[in-house]
Design a protein around this motif. Structure first.
Motif, PDB file in Angstrom:
ATOM      1  N   TYR A   1     -66.593  47.085  77.820  1.00  0.00           N
ATOM      2  CA  TYR A   1     -66.872  47.455  76.429  1.00  0.00           C
ATOM      3  C   TYR A   1     -67.950  46.510  75.877  1.00  0.00           C
ATOM      4  CZ  TYR A   1     -62.674  50.238  76.909  1.00  0.00           C
ATOM      5  OH  TYR A   1     -61.747  51.165  77.328  1.00  0.00           O
ATOM      6  N   HIS A   2     -69.140  46.650  76.453  1.00  0.00           N
ATOM      7  CA  HIS A   2     -70.231  45.723  76.131  1.00  0.00           C
ATOM      8  C   HIS A   2     -70.720  45.871  74.697  1.00  0.00           C
ATOM      9  CE1 HIS A   2     -70.161  44.918  80.360  1.00  0.00           C
ATOM     10  NE2 HIS A   2     -70.590  46.127  80.687  1.00  0.00           N
ATOM     11  N   SER A   3     -70.752  47.104  74.184  1.00  0.00           N
ATOM     12  CA  SER A   3     -71.242  47.316  72.816  1.00  0.00           C
ATOM     13  C   SER A   3     -70.337  46.642  71.796  1.00  0.00           C
ATOM     14  CB  SER A   3     -71.359  48.809  72.508  1.00  0.00           C
ATOM     15  OG  SER A   3     -70.096  49.449  72.585  1.00  0.00           O
ATOM     16  N   SER A   4     -69.027  46.676  72.036  1.00  0.00           N
ATOM     17  CA  SER A   4     -68.089  46.016  71.125  1.00  0.00           C
ATOM     18  C   SER A   4     -68.280  44.504  71.167  1.00  0.00           C
ATOM     19  CB  SER A   4     -66.641  46.362  71.510  1.00  0.00           C
ATOM     20  OG  SER A   4     -66.411  47.751  71.374  1.00  0.00           O
ATOM     21  N   TYR A   5     -68.507  43.964  72.362  1.00  0.00           N
ATOM     22  CA  TYR A   5     -68.736  42.525  72.518  1.00  0.00           C
ATOM     23  C   TYR A   5     -70.018  42.112  71.802  1.00  0.00           C
ATOM     24  CZ  TYR A   5     -69.773  38.052  74.774  1.00  0.00           C
ATOM     25  OH  TYR A   5     -70.081  36.736  75.012  1.00  0.00           O
ATOM     26  N   GLU A   6     -71.073  42.918  71.943  1.00  0.00           N
ATOM     27  CA  GLU A   6     -72.352  42.591  71.302  1.00  0.00           C
ATOM     28  C   GLU A   6     -72.242  42.647  69.785  1.00  0.00           C
ATOM     29  OE1 GLU A   6     -74.967  45.391  73.069  1.00  0.00           O
ATOM     30  OE2 GLU A   6     -75.021  44.369  75.020  1.00  0.00           O
ATOM     31  N   LYS A   7     -71.510  43.638  69.267  1.00  0.00           N
ATOM     32  CA  LYS A   7     -71.310  43.724  67.809  1.00  0.00           C
ATOM     33  C   LYS A   7     -70.541  42.508  67.308  1.00  0.00           C
ATOM     34  CE  LYS A   7     -71.415  48.739  67.124  1.00  0.00           C
ATOM     35  NZ  LYS A   7     -70.619  49.932  66.707  1.00  0.00           N
ATOM     36  N   TYR A   8     -69.546  42.095  68.086  1.00  0.00           N
ATOM     37  CA  TYR A   8     -68.760  40.909  67.714  1.00  0.00           C
ATOM     38  C   TYR A   8     -69.657  39.676  67.622  1.00  0.00           C
ATOM     39  CZ  TYR A   8     -65.870  36.769  68.535  1.00  0.00           C
ATOM     40  OH  TYR A   8     -65.307  35.505  68.459  1.00  0.00           O
ATOM     41  N   GLN A   9     -70.539  39.498  68.607  1.00  0.00           N
ATOM     42  CA  GLN A   9     -71.437  38.356  68.611  1.00  0.00           C
ATOM     43  C   GLN A   9     -72.385  38.394  67.412  1.00  0.00           C
ATOM     44  OE1 GLN A   9     -71.259  35.748  70.506  1.00  0.00           O
ATOM     45  NE2 GLN A   9     -69.645  36.532  71.847  1.00  0.00           N
ATOM     46  N   GLU A  10     -72.845  39.593  67.055  1.00  0.00           N
ATOM     47  CA  GLU A  10     -73.739  39.731  65.901  1.00  0.00           C
ATOM     48  C   GLU A  10     -73.042  39.307  64.612  1.00  0.00           C
ATOM     49  OE1 GLU A  10     -75.154  43.705  65.725  1.00  0.00           O
ATOM     50  OE2 GLU A  10     -76.196  43.617  67.658  1.00  0.00           O
ATOM     51  N   VAL A  11     -71.800  39.775  64.437  1.00  0.00           N
ATOM     52  CA  VAL A  11     -71.049  39.425  63.230  1.00  0.00           C
ATOM     53  C   VAL A  11     -70.724  37.935  63.210  1.00  0.00           C
ATOM     54  CG1 VAL A  11     -68.861  39.757  62.001  1.00  0.00           C
ATOM     55  CG2 VAL A  11     -70.064  41.732  62.954  1.00  0.00           C
ATOM     56  N   LYS A  12     -70.282  37.448  64.346  1.00  0.00           N
ATOM     57  CA  LYS A  12     -69.887  36.035  64.447  1.00  0.00           C
ATOM     58  C   LYS A  12     -71.044  35.099  64.106  1.00  0.00           C
ATOM     59  CE  LYS A  12     -68.373  32.637  67.884  1.00  0.00           C
ATOM     60  NZ  LYS A  12     -68.094  32.416  69.315  1.00  0.00           N
ATOM     61  N   ASN A  13     -72.254  35.462  64.517  1.00  0.00           N
ATOM     62  CA  ASN A  13     -73.418  34.589  64.347  1.00  0.00           C
ATOM     63  C   ASN A  13     -74.280  34.933  63.133  1.00  0.00           C
ATOM     64  OD1 ASN A  13     -72.809  33.167  66.757  1.00  0.00           O
ATOM     65  ND2 ASN A  13     -73.711  34.832  67.963  1.00  0.00           N
ATOM     66  N   ASP A  14     -73.862  35.918  62.366  1.00  0.00           N
ATOM     67  CA  ASP A  14     -74.636  36.328  61.190  1.00  0.00           C
ATOM     68  C   ASP A  14     -74.420  35.324  60.056  1.00  0.00           C
ATOM     69  OD1 ASP A  14     -75.888  37.541  59.047  1.00  0.00           O
ATOM     70  OD2 ASP A  14     -75.203  39.550  59.565  1.00  0.00           O
ATOM     71  N   LYS A  15     -75.450  34.586  59.727  1.00  0.00           N
ATOM     72  CA  LYS A  15     -75.336  33.538  58.704  1.00  0.00           C
ATOM     73  C   LYS A  15     -75.200  34.100  57.293  1.00  0.00           C
ATOM     74  CE  LYS A  15     -77.976  30.199  61.445  1.00  0.00           C
ATOM     75  NZ  LYS A  15     -79.195  29.347  61.506  1.00  0.00           N
ATOM     76  N   ASP A  16     -75.556  35.365  57.111  1.00  0.00           N
ATOM     77  CA  ASP A  16     -75.494  35.972  55.777  1.00  0.00           C
ATOM     78  C   ASP A  16     -74.071  36.380  55.388  1.00  0.00           C
ATOM     79  OD1 ASP A  16     -78.207  35.697  55.384  1.00  0.00           O
ATOM     80  OD2 ASP A  16     -78.674  37.658  56.272  1.00  0.00           O
ATOM     81  N   ILE A  17     -73.178  36.450  56.365  1.00  0.00           N
ATOM     82  CA  ILE A  17     -71.793  36.835  56.065  1.00  0.00           C
ATOM     83  C   ILE A  17     -71.002  35.595  55.676  1.00  0.00           C
ATOM     84  CG2 ILE A  17     -69.675  37.848  56.973  1.00  0.00           C
ATOM     85  CD1 ILE A  17     -71.321  39.526  58.847  1.00  0.00           C
ATOM     86  N   ARG A  18     -70.431  35.617  54.498  1.00  0.00           N
ATOM     87  CA  ARG A  18     -69.655  34.473  54.031  1.00  0.00           C
ATOM     88  C   ARG A  18     -68.397  34.308  54.873  1.00  0.00           C
ATOM     89  NH1 ARG A  18     -69.805  35.272  47.445  1.00  0.00           N
ATOM     90  NH2 ARG A  18     -72.082  35.303  47.216  1.00  0.00           N
ATOM     91  N   GLU A  19     -67.917  33.075  54.922  1.00  0.00           N
ATOM     92  CA  GLU A  19     -66.788  32.754  55.802  1.00  0.00           C
ATOM     93  C   GLU A  19     -65.542  33.561  55.457  1.00  0.00           C
ATOM     94  OE1 GLU A  19     -65.691  31.300  59.177  1.00  0.00           O
ATOM     95  OE2 GLU A  19     -67.612  30.727  58.286  1.00  0.00           O
ATOM     96  N   GLN A  20     -65.294  33.797  54.150  1.00  0.00           N
ATOM     97  CA  GLN A  20     -64.083  34.526  53.760  1.00  0.00           C
ATOM     98  C   GLN A  20     -64.135  36.005  54.139  1.00  0.00           C
ATOM     99  OE1 GLN A  20     -66.281  33.138  51.638  1.00  0.00           O
ATOM    100  NE2 GLN A  20     -66.281  34.098  49.609  1.00  0.00           N
ATOM    101  N   PHE A  21     -65.359  36.516  54.421  1.00  0.00           N
ATOM    102  CA  PHE A  21     -65.480  37.918  54.823  1.00  0.00           C
ATOM    103  C   PHE A  21     -65.616  38.081  56.336  1.00  0.00           C
ATOM    104  CE2 PHE A  21     -67.651  38.076  50.514  1.00  0.00           C
ATOM    105  CZ  PHE A  21     -66.529  38.576  49.869  1.00  0.00           C
ATOM    106  N   ARG A  22     -65.824  36.958  57.065  1.00  0.00           N
ATOM    107  CA  ARG A  22     -66.151  37.056  58.487  1.00  0.00           C
ATOM    108  C   ARG A  22     -65.013  37.677  59.298  1.00  0.00           C
ATOM    109  NH1 ARG A  22     -70.480  34.972  60.443  1.00  0.00           N
ATOM    110  NH2 ARG A  22     -70.647  33.551  58.684  1.00  0.00           N
ATOM    111  N   ASN A  23     -63.783  37.217  59.059  1.00  0.00           N
ATOM    112  CA  ASN A  23     -62.645  37.777  59.796  1.00  0.00           C
ATOM    113  C   ASN A  23     -62.466  39.261  59.509  1.00  0.00           C
ATOM    114  OD1 ASN A  23     -61.975  35.473  61.177  1.00  0.00           O
ATOM    115  ND2 ASN A  23     -60.517  34.747  59.636  1.00  0.00           N
ATOM    116  N   ARG A  24     -62.773  39.651  58.266  1.00  0.00           N
ATOM    117  CA  ARG A  24     -62.675  41.073  57.899  1.00  0.00           C
ATOM    118  C   ARG A  24     -63.667  41.893  58.718  1.00  0.00           C
ATOM    119  NH1 ARG A  24     -64.236  42.903  51.854  1.00  0.00           N
ATOM    120  NH2 ARG A  24     -66.340  42.749  52.713  1.00  0.00           N
ATOM    121  N   GLU A  25     -64.883  41.359  58.873  1.00  0.00           N
ATOM    122  CA  GLU A  25     -65.913  42.072  59.621  1.00  0.00           C
ATOM    123  C   GLU A  25     -65.593  42.105  61.116  1.00  0.00           C
ATOM    124  OE1 GLU A  25     -68.658  43.570  58.075  1.00  0.00           O
ATOM    125  OE2 GLU A  25     -67.388  43.113  56.370  1.00  0.00           O
TER     126      GLU A  25
END
Length: 497
Positions: A123-147
């Motif tokens: 499930y490479h696409s899911s892994y890549e999306k996870y990495q994008e969200v995890k490393n996205d500096k624009d997403i605040r910490e309180q919203f990161r787990n939600r994303e």
């Protein structure tokens, strides 16, 4: 109304969670009822106008349509149960419940290990999306787990779609075909049922009669939400929805039985014709009785009409997006039940109808609509900032949504038909429904497309922007407002759904 509330609450969840459809494709299917309504409502309205039977011209459509819709809706439970068993056999339910309980208990989740395993499983696409969200500096910490949780739920939908494909789509096709039968049956008697009230009700009493209809609709929506809550169907995914399908079908058939018992259409029509002649003789002069209204709208009135209709379009774009997607959004983004917040919204709207009706008669329709649109924009805008830690605030957001929506609805339809003459009310009613239905066709698809590409978090900002646009269009309306009109308490509930 009990059918439509249940339909909006459950069908999208089933399509996304159990059959594995994307938000876009589920939105397309959710728009089918409005697509069908665009041509089926006038078709069956016209057919019923020309029908002559011993039971009258509307009752046969109500009888046959309700029976087919109820039986077909109940039958959907078999496809739902079959798909749920397949989901359980694939261990998707177990995987979901583990994550769900961890989020519920506010445990620290080792997402790195989970998505590393998914990557190894292909499930490479899911892994890549996870990495994008995890490393996205624009997403605040309180919203990161939600994303991140959102990415995981999308992975579960991919798994569900694999199950659907492995089953050769037979169960899915049967579900869609049966759903189409249900929607056609519902559309077949909607216009005849709506037309029956003015058929047998004096003009002077139609506002009160329409108020009763709308109050019953709101009460039915509350019953639907309570039904989902009592059977525990409004929070977790992958549960069996059989009690909801069967319960709604039973209520529909009971309502039909009461209707057939209490409503004698030909007799009521005879009574109406007699009373109508007496009413016209007493209240109208001969000139008024013979008058044919041929007034044409001015350029300014035409502009106002289009601005009102575009306002209707945009606030339905926002409101319907929330209503059609909340059952998917609330459990997955906020880790909470979706039915109780909807119940709060309905209760707030019902409580607000009377004061809104009184205020509207004093300060005018346009000002009340603008206030309602502003409140709705703020409510939806606030919804974006909610997390699982502040999810209880959704009750306040949806309570304000209910009040705002009631404020808009009480006044918008009267403003549209205020510009009509006596012979054009039906036509202007058609304009109103055409714009509202067009929005309800487009918005499930468009909001689903945005959620697929930008995550579920885009839902509330999208709705806020759409409703905000309607504030601009309504601001420039110059006609259709009436001030100082006196309404009874019951007439304050006279709105169009």
């Amino acid at each position: 109304q009990i059918f439509w509330q249940t339909y909006d609450s459950l069908i999208a969840k089933i399509l996304i969670d159990k059959f594995g459809l994307t938000q876009t494709w589920s939105g397309l299917i959710m728009a089918l009822d409005n697509i069908l309504a665009l041509f089926m409502l006038p078709l069956f309205g016209l057919l019923s106008d020309k029908t002559k039977t011993r039971r009258g011209k509307r009752t046969p459509y109500i009888l046959v349509g309700t029976i087919i819709a109820a039986v077909s809706f109940a039958s959907l439970s078999f496809m739902d149960a079959n798909q749920t068993k397949l989901i359980e056999q694939a261990n998707i339910t177990t995987e979901y419940n583990i994550i769900y309980e961890q989020i519920q208990n506010k445990e620290e989740i080792d997402w790195d290990s989970i998505f590393d395993d998914l990557n190894q499983q292909g499930y490479h696409s899911s892994y890549e999306k996870y990495q994008e969200v995890k490393n996205d500096k624009d997403i605040r910490e309180q919203f990161r787990n939600r994303e991140i949780a959102d990415v995981y739920y999308d992975y579960l939908s991919i798994r569900a779609f694999e199950v659907t494909k492995a089953n050769n789509f037979v169960n899915f096709v049967l579900f869609i075909v049966l759903l189409l039968v249900v929607l056609i049956a519902m559309s077949s008697f909607r216009s005849p049922a709506v037309a029956l009230m003015p058929d047998v009700t004096l003009k002077s009493n139609r506002s009160k009669a329409n108020a009763v209809i709308n109050l019953m609709g709101s009460a039915a929506a509350v019953v639907s939400i309570l039904l989902l809550t009592v059977f525990g169907l409004s929070k977790k995914s992958y549960v069996y929805y059989t009690p909801a399908f069967i319960g709604v079908a039973v209520v529909m058939l009971i309502a039909l039985a009461v209707f057939l018992w209490k409503v004698n259409e030909p007799k009521m029509l005879d009574e109406y014709n007699l009373l109508n002649k007496e009413y016209e003789a007493i209240h109208l002069t001969e000139e008024e009785q013979a008058e044919v209204v041929t007034k044409k709208l001015t350029k300014g009135e035409i502009t106002s009409l289009f601005l009102i209709l575009f306002s209707v379009f945009f606030w339905y774009m926002g409101y319907n997006a929330i209503i059609s997607k909340l059952s998917d959004y609330a459990p997955k983004q906020l880790n909470m039940d979706f039915a109780l917040p909807l119940l709060v919204a309905q209760g707030a709207a019902i409580a607000a109808f009377i004061p809104i009706g009184i205020l509207s008669s004093k300060i005018g329709r346009k000002k009340m609509i603008l206030a309602g649109v502003l409140l709705l924009t703020i409510s939806f805008g606030t919804g974006f900032f909610l997390t699982e830690n502040t999810s209880s605030l959704l009750y306040i957001v949806l309570a304000l949504t209910g009040i705002a929506w009631a404020t808009i609805n009480v006044n918008s339809f009267p403003m549209a038909v205020e510009l009509a003459t006596g012979d054009d009310i039906g036509k202007y009613t058609g304009y109103y429904y055409a714009f509202s239905m067009a929005a309800q066709i487009i918005t499930p698809i468009l909001s689903g497309l945005l959620m697929d590409n930008f995550s579920r978090s885009i839902l509330f900002p999208y709705a806020a922007i759409m409703v905000g646009i309607s504030f601009v269009t309504m601001f420039f309306v110059r006609h259709g407002d009436v001030k100082g009109s006196s309404k009874g308490i019951l007439e304050s509930f006279d709105i169009e759904d």
